[in-house]
Design a protein around this motif. Structure first.
Motif, short mmCIF file in Angstrom:
data_model
loop_
_atom_site.label_atom_id
_atom_site.label_comp_id
_atom_site.label_asym_id
_atom_site.label_seq_id
_atom_site.Cartn_x
_atom_site.Cartn_y
_atom_site.Cartn_z
N THR A 38 14.48 1.34 6.14
CA THR A 38 14.46 1.90 7.50
C THR A 38 14.95 3.33 7.56
N ASP A 39 15.67 3.76 6.53
CA ASP A 39 16.19 5.13 6.50
C ASP A 39 15.93 5.74 5.13
N PRO A 40 14.84 6.51 4.97
CA PRO A 40 14.52 7.09 3.66
C PRO A 40 15.63 7.96 3.09
N ASP A 41 16.50 8.50 3.94
CA ASP A 41 17.55 9.38 3.46
C ASP A 41 18.58 8.67 2.60
N VAL A 42 18.64 7.33 2.68
CA VAL A 42 19.62 6.61 1.88
C VAL A 42 19.01 6.03 0.60
N ALA A 43 17.73 6.34 0.35
CA ALA A 43 17.08 5.83 -0.87
C ALA A 43 17.73 6.39 -2.13
N GLY A 44 18.22 7.62 -2.04
CA GLY A 44 19.03 8.21 -3.11
C GLY A 44 18.44 8.09 -4.50
N PRO A 45 19.18 7.46 -5.43
CA PRO A 45 18.72 7.36 -6.81
C PRO A 45 17.39 6.64 -6.98
N LEU A 46 17.06 5.71 -6.08
CA LEU A 46 15.76 5.04 -6.18
C LEU A 46 14.63 6.03 -5.94
N ALA A 47 14.82 6.92 -4.96
CA ALA A 47 13.82 7.96 -4.72
C ALA A 47 13.75 8.92 -5.89
N THR A 48 14.88 9.16 -6.55
CA THR A 48 14.88 10.01 -7.74
C THR A 48 14.05 9.38 -8.85
N CYS A 49 14.16 8.06 -9.01
CA CYS A 49 13.34 7.36 -10.00
C CYS A 49 11.86 7.50 -9.68
N LEU A 50 11.52 7.36 -8.41
CA LEU A 50 10.12 7.48 -8.00
C LEU A 50 9.61 8.89 -8.27
N ASP A 51 10.43 9.88 -7.97
CA ASP A 51 10.03 11.27 -8.21
C ASP A 51 9.80 11.57 -9.68
N GLY A 52 10.50 10.85 -10.56
CA GLY A 52 10.37 11.09 -11.99
C GLY A 52 9.51 10.10 -12.73
N LEU A 53 8.89 9.18 -12.00
CA LEU A 53 8.06 8.14 -12.61
C LEU A 53 6.85 8.76 -13.31
N VAL A 54 6.45 8.17 -14.43
CA VAL A 54 5.29 8.62 -15.18
C VAL A 54 4.32 7.45 -15.35
N VAL A 55 3.03 7.72 -15.10
CA VAL A 55 1.99 6.70 -15.25
C VAL A 55 1.15 7.02 -16.48
N ASP A 56 1.05 6.04 -17.38
CA ASP A 56 0.18 6.15 -18.55
C ASP A 56 -1.06 5.30 -18.28
N ARG A 57 -2.08 5.94 -17.71
CA ARG A 57 -3.28 5.23 -17.26
C ARG A 57 -4.12 4.72 -18.42
N GLY A 58 -4.12 5.44 -19.54
CA GLY A 58 -5.02 5.09 -20.63
C GLY A 58 -6.44 5.56 -20.32
N GLN A 59 -7.32 5.48 -21.30
CA GLN A 59 -8.69 5.99 -21.14
C GLN A 59 -9.73 4.91 -20.89
N GLU A 60 -9.36 3.66 -21.09
CA GLU A 60 -10.37 2.60 -20.96
C GLU A 60 -10.74 2.38 -19.51
N ALA A 61 -12.00 1.99 -19.30
CA ALA A 61 -12.48 1.70 -17.95
C ALA A 61 -11.83 0.42 -17.44
N LYS A 62 -11.46 0.42 -16.17
CA LYS A 62 -10.86 -0.75 -15.55
C LYS A 62 -11.39 -0.90 -14.13
N PRO A 63 -11.54 -2.13 -13.66
CA PRO A 63 -11.96 -2.33 -12.26
C PRO A 63 -10.95 -1.71 -11.30
N VAL A 64 -11.46 -1.13 -10.22
CA VAL A 64 -10.59 -0.54 -9.22
C VAL A 64 -9.63 -1.60 -8.68
N ARG A 65 -8.37 -1.25 -8.57
CA ARG A 65 -7.27 -2.08 -8.07
C ARG A 65 -6.72 -3.05 -9.09
#
Length: 216
Positions: free
Chosen positions: A162-189
């Protein structure tokens, strides 16, 4: 299984406004994450879970549920009384899918008797809802970030819902998250594969425990 990550990641990335997330990924690189693997800063310690690489942030626990083969079914970051559940999914290169997914979440909540309010957040439109659980009423905040051929979905619980300002370190994790998608084709979703680090999976298989990664 709980992985406790105690080291800081060197500070939160500067916040920026991304009017068009896909265009920003095609530019020199976003000012903050979630990052595509091809754009991620390499000076941050991260926990490699396959398609998601989670930065080590002081005080944040990475909790996972995995099957006997080490395939992760759920990832939840916890800091104090706040939690952030993460998922990552395949998406087309040409367009994002969060708008469509968000509407389906809203309709699903409505079918369950919960009204959801759409709010403009720092990543764009998000959903705020209050749902009934065995423990009583719970506030949830659904966010989505479209990247190149992937989408990250996050669900905040606790005061951060309810208050994004208190997300703190969790928001920091989200800001630094890395996605390794890979190259293989995959169905959407389709959920992108998440796995325990090999040494953790081997240890869990051997004695039924899941120790914290080295350096935790």
């Amino acid at each position: 299984m709980i992985f406790s990550r105690k080291r800081a990641d060197g500070g939160r990335h500067a916040r920026d406004e991304r009017a068009d997330v896909l265009d920003s990924h095609e530019a020199a690189g976003p000012a903050r994450g979630p990052y595509d693997m091809s754009e991620a800063p390499d000076d941050v310690q991260r926990l490699d879970l396959g398609s998601l690489h989670i930065p080590a942030v002081a005080g944040v626990e990475v909790r996972v549920q995995a099957d006997p083969q080490g395939v992760i079914q759920q990832v939840v970051l916890v800091h104090g009384d706040n939690a952030l559940q993460l998922g990552v999914f395949a998406a087309p290169r040409s367009e994002g899918i969060w708008d469509e997914v968000r509407e389906e979440i809203r309709q699903s909540l409505f079918s369950d008797g919960a009204a959801a309010q759409e709010v403009q957040g720092e990543y764009g439109p998000e959903l705020h809802a209050r749902v009934r659980t065995p423990d009583g009423l719970t506030d949830l905040r659904f966010i989505g970030i479209d990247g190149p051929r992937w989408m990250v979905r996050g669900v905040y619980q606790g005061a951060a819902a309810t208050d994004p300002d208190v997300a703190g370190p969790l928001a920091t994790c989200l800001d630094g998250l890395v996605v390794d998608r890979g190259q293989e084709a995959k169905p959407v979703r389709e959920p992108l594969p998440l796995r325990l680090p090999r040494e953790v999976a081997d240890q869990a298989e051997g004695d039924g425990t899941a120790p914290a990664p080295d350096g935790a």
